[in-house]
Write an enzyme that holds these catalytic residues in place. Structure first.
Site, PDB file in Angstrom:
ATOM      1  CD  GLN A  79      -2.539   1.093   2.773  1.00 38.02           C
ATOM      2  OE1 GLN A  79      -2.255   0.230   3.609  1.00 38.02           O
ATOM      3  NE2 GLN A  79      -3.506   1.956   2.949  1.00 38.02           N
ATOM      4  N   GLY A  80       0.810   2.031  -1.062  1.00 38.67           N
ATOM      5  CA  GLY A  80       1.648   3.229  -1.163  1.00 38.67           C
ATOM      6  C   GLY A  80       0.849   4.490  -0.903  1.00 38.67           C
ATOM      7  CD  GLU A 130      -4.844   0.446   6.345  1.00 32.75           C
ATOM      8  OE1 GLU A 130      -5.170   1.538   5.840  1.00 32.75           O
ATOM      9  OE2 GLU A 130      -3.679   0.136   6.621  1.00 32.75           O
ATOM     10  CD  GLU A 184      -3.136  10.826  19.415  1.00 27.48           C
ATOM     11  OE1 GLU A 184      -2.865  10.195  18.374  1.00 27.48           O
ATOM     12  OE2 GLU A 184      -2.592  10.595  20.509  1.00 27.48           O
ATOM     13  CB  SER A 238       2.377   6.818   4.800  1.00 28.90           C
ATOM     14  OG  SER A 238       1.200   6.323   5.366  1.00 28.90           O
TER      15      SER A 238
HETATM   16  C1  LIG Z   1       3.690  -0.526  11.583  1.00 29.42           C
HETATM   17  C2  LIG Z   1       3.223   0.449  10.543  1.00 29.42           C
HETATM   18  C3  LIG Z   1       2.881  -0.002   9.278  1.00 29.42           C
HETATM   19  C4  LIG Z   1       2.476   0.906   8.297  1.00 29.42           C
HETATM   20  N1  LIG Z   1       2.214   0.440   7.034  1.00 29.42           N
HETATM   21  C5  LIG Z   1       1.883   1.323   6.065  1.00 29.42           C
HETATM   22  C6  LIG Z   1       1.691   0.873   4.716  1.00 29.42           C
HETATM   23  O1  LIG Z   1       1.817  -0.320   4.407  1.00 29.42           O
HETATM   24  N2  LIG Z   1       1.384   1.796   3.773  1.00 29.42           N
HETATM   25  C7  LIG Z   1       1.224   3.125   4.066  1.00 29.42           C
HETATM   26  O2  LIG Z   1       0.914   3.893   3.166  1.00 29.42           O
HETATM   27  N3  LIG Z   1       1.416   3.585   5.333  1.00 29.42           N
HETATM   28  C8  LIG Z   1       1.748   2.717   6.326  1.00 29.42           C
HETATM   29  N4  LIG Z   1       1.962   3.171   7.613  1.00 29.42           N
HETATM   30  C9  LIG Z   1       1.910   4.596   7.874  1.00 29.42           C
HETATM   31  C10 LIG Z   1       0.727   5.042   8.707  1.00 29.42           C
HETATM   32  O3  LIG Z   1      -0.465   5.030   7.964  1.00 29.42           O
HETATM   33  C11 LIG Z   1       1.072   6.453   9.226  1.00 29.42           C
HETATM   34  O4  LIG Z   1       2.193   6.307  10.074  1.00 29.42           O
HETATM   35  C12 LIG Z   1      -0.066   7.080   9.973  1.00 29.42           C
HETATM   36  O5  LIG Z   1      -1.097   7.433   9.094  1.00 29.42           O
HETATM   37  C13 LIG Z   1       0.389   8.334  10.742  1.00 29.42           C
HETATM   38  O6  LIG Z   1       1.079   9.206   9.919  1.00 29.42           O
HETATM   39  P1  LIG Z   1       2.514   9.801  10.331  1.00 29.42           P
HETATM   40  O7  LIG Z   1       3.435   8.669  10.600  1.00 29.42           O
HETATM   41  O8  LIG Z   1       2.906  10.783   9.289  1.00 29.42           O
HETATM   42  O9  LIG Z   1       2.301  10.538  11.711  1.00 29.42           O
HETATM   43  P2  LIG Z   1       1.660  11.979  11.911  1.00 29.42           P
HETATM   44  O10 LIG Z   1       0.460  12.126  11.060  1.00 29.42           O
HETATM   45  O11 LIG Z   1       2.736  12.996  11.774  1.00 29.42           O
HETATM   46  O12 LIG Z   1       1.206  11.896  13.414  1.00 29.42           O
HETATM   47  C14 LIG Z   1       2.117  12.061  14.500  1.00 29.42           C
HETATM   48  C15 LIG Z   1       1.293  12.244  15.758  1.00 29.42           C
HETATM   49  O13 LIG Z   1       0.507  13.433  15.640  1.00 29.42           O
HETATM   50  C16 LIG Z   1      -0.860  13.133  15.889  1.00 29.42           C
HETATM   51  N5  LIG Z   1      -1.728  13.924  15.005  1.00 29.42           N
HETATM   52  C17 LIG Z   1      -1.593  14.091  13.669  1.00 29.42           C
HETATM   53  N6  LIG Z   1      -2.601  14.840  13.189  1.00 29.42           N
HETATM   54  C18 LIG Z   1      -3.403  15.133  14.240  1.00 29.42           C
HETATM   55  C19 LIG Z   1      -4.620  15.859  14.385  1.00 29.42           C
HETATM   56  N7  LIG Z   1      -5.215  16.427  13.333  1.00 29.42           N
HETATM   57  N8  LIG Z   1      -5.177  15.933  15.621  1.00 29.42           N
HETATM   58  C20 LIG Z   1      -4.584  15.348  16.687  1.00 29.42           C
HETATM   59  N9  LIG Z   1      -3.417  14.652  16.614  1.00 29.42           N
HETATM   60  C21 LIG Z   1      -2.844  14.549  15.412  1.00 29.42           C
HETATM   61  C22 LIG Z   1      -1.018  11.665  15.565  1.00 29.42           C
HETATM   62  O14 LIG Z   1      -2.096  11.084  16.261  1.00 29.42           O
HETATM   63  C23 LIG Z   1       0.309  11.094  16.016  1.00 29.42           C
HETATM   64  O15 LIG Z   1       0.287  10.800  17.381  1.00 29.42           O
HETATM   65  C24 LIG Z   1       2.368   2.285   8.609  1.00 29.42           C
HETATM   66  C25 LIG Z   1       2.692   2.729   9.893  1.00 29.42           C
HETATM   67  C26 LIG Z   1       3.127   1.840  10.850  1.00 29.42           C
HETATM   68  C27 LIG Z   1       3.491   2.356  12.219  1.00 29.42           C
END
Ligand SMILES: Cc1cc2nc3c(=O)[nH]c(=O)nc-3n(C[C@H](O)[C@H](O)[C@H](O)COP(=O)(O)OP(=O)(O)OC[C@H]3O[C@@H](n4cnc5c(N)ncnc54)[C@H](O)[C@@H]3O)c2cc1C
Length: 396
Positions: free
Chosen positions: A126-127, A244, A383, A129
């Protein structure tokens, strides 16, 4: 809601049970029971065994190669897998790419991509993030520029689970810059063997390699690999995310963890302080009750006329938090026994080695606990899911 089982349901459940008893390789069952991730070759082997039976995605509609299971039968299917310690099929093909393609794809895309998913011959990642686009997915920067009858893809993805084993990626990319960021996104089915793709590992806290960074450097994607309308992928992405999160409840892993906790408590209780035993019993009982409540919530969402994003977010929240609490209870019960013995071979990510665990329920307990911390973020951060529930369910 009527969740009672018909005769057909009971027959189907018995058939699944019997199949798993006869066909699930013992060593695979053991690795899964201990909570270790299944190796790629084992996963392919198991998927192909299921594929021969037509059971990789039995809930898909019949016209797309599934069995058209009712929601109750789907639930029974997953339930039997959990009870037999059978590894579940990776959700990227079964729950995400497949439904995306049969719902929004062309007849040619369906004919090309659905049969290999069902046969266990091709695997997906899944592409979505990117380094600056996770919760705020609409800010993604990967660009797909139209060139003749193809797109040229540049940019990168992060946290891409199993990208190093995947044959294809369903990729969200920006095909035009629009004032509203949700507009101008398109879905592309990207062959992971295309020139210009680099996959770099990210090692996670459990010592394993599931996650990756993926870089696109002038990757050519034929235009007929775009799913749906150009620029309209945001609504398709919401459909994928809802699927998902509905499948993220993970009842099977919860129940396996509870079985392990119960075994440990029975075995260890005579040697523990009685106050500690009472506290462990309380925690276990609460988790059992919460799991039953989650089970009913899953059934409610599965049998609802339309899958709603807020319902899926609620399942994701409850399921992930419960899975974390169950894994934590197991580690607390084991105490120092949960700690792996480090050796020259490195971190004990491999169940082929015993690593000196004295308790039969210790292997895999710590790696499971550590990896489950990631559920706070994976599939949508807590969150953000709470925000969706507050807004859509309670109108806040
Ligand atoms: C084990 C694992 C597997 C994954 N596999 C995939 C995959 O196969 N394909 C893919 O595309 N992605 C994948 N992901 C990515 C995942 O979808 C993202 O990590 C997730 O959506 C959060 O985005 P971020 O890492 O940019 O964190 P951020 O969005 O930067 O969030 C960081 C923190 O800020 C908080 N935050 C952010 N926005 C808000 C808001 N509006 N209000 C309150 N709090 C907020 C969040 O809750 C979090 O605690 C994976 C992640 C993990 C950990």
């Amino acid at each position: 809601m009527d969740f009672s089982l018909s005769q057909d349901d009971c027959r189907f459940r018995d058939e699944v049970r019997e199949f798993l008893r006869a066909e699930l390789p013992a060593e695979l069952r053991e690795r899964h029971r201990q909570g270790f991730h299944i190796r790629d070759d084992d996963h392919r082997r198991w998927t192909q065994i299921l594929g021969r039976k037509g059971w990789v995605a039995p809930e898909w509609p019949r016209e797309h190669g599934g069995l058209g299971l009712t929601p109750i039968q789907r639930y029974l299917f997953d339930e039997e897998f959990g009870a037999a310690d059978a590894p579940t099929i990776l959700s990227f093909g079964r729950n995400l790419a497949g439904p995306l393609i049969y719902t929004f794809g062309t007849p040619e895309q369906r004919a090309r991509f659905l049969p290999p998913i069902l046969a266990g011959a091709e695997f997906w990642c899944q592409g979505f993030s990117e380094p600056n686009a996770g919760s705020d997915l609409a800010s993604l920067q990967t660009r797909a520029e139209p060139h003749g009858d193809a797109y040229v893809l540049n940019g990168g993805k992060i946290w891409t689970t199993e990208a190093h084993h995947a044959d294809f990626m369903f990729c969200l990319a920006r095909t035009s810059a629009e004032e509203k960021r949700q507009n101008g996104l398109s879905f592309l089915l990207v062959d992971m063997k295309s020139p210009g793709i680099t996959v770099r590992p990210i090692w996670s806290i459990d010592g394993e390699h599931h996650l990756n960074e993926v870089f696109f450097d002038d990757v050519v994607v034929p235009a007929d690999r775009r799913v749906g309308e150009e620029g309209q992928a945001w609504s398709y992405a919401k459909f994928v995310l809802t699927n998902e999160r509905t499948s993220a409840a993970g009842l099977d892993r919860m129940k396996a963890g509870l079985r392990r906790a119960r075994r440990l408590l029975v075995r260890l209780a005579p040697g523990l302080d009685p106050t500690a035993v009472t506290q462990f019993r309380r925690r276990l009982a609460q988790l059992e009750v919460d799991t039953i409540a989650l089970e009913w919530a899953v059934l409610r969402v599965l049998t609802a006329d339309a899958r709603e994003m807020a319902g899926a977010s609620a399942l994701k929240l409850r399921g992930s938090a419960l899975a974390q609490r169950v894994a934590e209870l197991v580690v607390d019960l084991l105490g120092p026994e949960a700690l792996p013995q480090f050796s020259d071979e490195g971190y004990p990510h491999n169940a082929d080695h015993n690593y000196g665990f004295a308790d039969p329920d210790a292997p895999g307990a710590m790696t499971t606990h550590l990896y489950r911390r990631a559920l706070t973020i994976a599939g949508g951060a807590y969150e953000v899911q709470r925000g969706i529930v507050a807004k859509q369910m309670f109108g806040l």
